[in-house]
Design an enzyme around this catalytic site. Sequence first.
Site, mmCIF file in Angstrom:
data_model
loop_
_atom_site.group_PDB
_atom_site.id
_atom_site.type_symbol
_atom_site.label_atom_id
_atom_site.label_comp_id
_atom_site.label_asym_id
_atom_site.label_seq_id
_atom_site.Cartn_x
_atom_site.Cartn_y
_atom_site.Cartn_z
ATOM 1 N N ASN A 131 9.826 -140.163 -32.608
ATOM 2 C CA ASN A 131 8.718 -139.373 -32.052
ATOM 3 C C ASN A 131 8.447 -138.220 -33.018
ATOM 4 O O ASN A 131 9.215 -137.261 -33.059
ATOM 5 C CB ASN A 131 9.107 -138.855 -30.659
ATOM 6 N N LYS A 145 6.153 -136.109 -32.804
ATOM 7 C CA LYS A 145 5.522 -134.957 -32.111
ATOM 8 C C LYS A 145 4.316 -134.492 -32.936
ATOM 9 O O LYS A 145 3.650 -135.328 -33.554
ATOM 10 C CB LYS A 145 6.566 -133.866 -31.872
ATOM 11 N N HIS A 201 6.691 -137.572 -21.478
ATOM 12 C CA HIS A 201 7.625 -136.764 -22.272
ATOM 13 C C HIS A 201 7.747 -135.379 -21.641
ATOM 14 O O HIS A 201 6.768 -134.841 -21.109
ATOM 15 C CB HIS A 201 7.134 -136.673 -23.721
ATOM 16 N N GLU A 244 7.727 -132.547 -22.850
ATOM 17 C CA GLU A 244 6.772 -131.555 -23.366
ATOM 18 C C GLU A 244 5.408 -131.729 -22.712
ATOM 19 O O GLU A 244 4.676 -130.755 -22.530
ATOM 20 C CB GLU A 244 6.709 -131.660 -24.908
ATOM 21 N N GLU A 289 16.004 -138.077 -21.696
ATOM 22 C CA GLU A 289 15.946 -136.948 -22.616
ATOM 23 C C GLU A 289 16.218 -135.654 -21.843
ATOM 24 O O GLU A 289 15.286 -135.070 -21.275
ATOM 25 C CB GLU A 289 14.565 -136.869 -23.274
ATOM 26 N N GLY A 310 15.479 -130.599 -29.299
ATOM 27 C CA GLY A 310 15.153 -129.609 -30.322
ATOM 28 C C GLY A 310 16.097 -128.418 -30.342
ATOM 29 O O GLY A 310 15.838 -127.419 -31.006
ATOM 30 N N SER A 342 18.280 -134.197 -29.766
ATOM 31 C CA SER A 342 19.130 -133.821 -30.904
ATOM 32 C C SER A 342 19.981 -134.983 -31.421
ATOM 33 O O SER A 342 21.135 -134.781 -31.816
ATOM 34 C CB SER A 342 19.994 -132.598 -30.557
ATOM 35 N N GLY A 401 13.201 -134.468 -34.277
ATOM 36 C CA GLY A 401 13.294 -133.801 -35.578
ATOM 37 C C GLY A 401 13.927 -134.648 -36.675
ATOM 38 O O GLY A 401 13.434 -134.674 -37.810
#
Length: 245
Positions: free
Chosen positions: A9, A11, A91, A93, A162, A168, A207, A229
Amino acid sequence: MRPKLVAANWKMHGSRAMTAQLLGALRDRPPRCEVAVFPPFPYLAQAVELAGQAVSIGAQDVSAHAQGAYTGEVSAAMLADFGARWVLVGHSERRQYHHEDDVLVTAKLERALEQGLSPILCVGETLAERERGEAEVVLARQLATPLHLLGERAADLTIAYEPVWAIGTGRTATAAQAQDAHAFIRSQFAARDAKLSRLIRVLYGGSVKAANAADLFSQPDVDGGLVGGAALDADEFLAICAAAR
Ligand code: 13P
């Protein structure tokens, strides 16, 4: 046996150059596991064009509407038209910053399934919810509406666990915490359909790095990862893929 899936992902990161570089690396060094890459919308067409046999492409979100006067929205039909195979739905977010609730999330799943896309439904508790001992209540609630409304169509879902506190933050769930949550998620399917609960894939996200991937992926109910990330670095992401055996 559930084949492992590793999903990237991106993002709101990327550029045409980064899309070319990351997908080029995956094409040159094809991972042995199934891989799905989720770039931002503008790079989808480029990504589909550059993805080799080993990689399929998905979108990070989809409209809950099929078509019409919904400025800024992207429909499931458009994603399918561009050769996307997957879509992330719900998600954290999106839930946090765009106030997506379980009914909206389910409508998005329905639009995706109607167009033959494979949705990855994201679920997970916040740190406050975990500390209050409510992690399982939250997971059960986030799964209840989709499972109820989708019925047999739930067989076409993939789930991503998640935990919000691990996204993150560099703070990964331990392999044991992930396994417990994944087994709980699977139990929610088992209550409706025992066969489906054995087949459904549950990915871990939060992470994930090359250094912890093998430990997480070795858990019996962890069927791969949804990587944020660490997916922006080709070597790191390929090392995570290599851990998915
Ligand atoms: P990180 O891997 O950056 O923690 O992000 C996880 C995530 O949200 C993937 O969807």
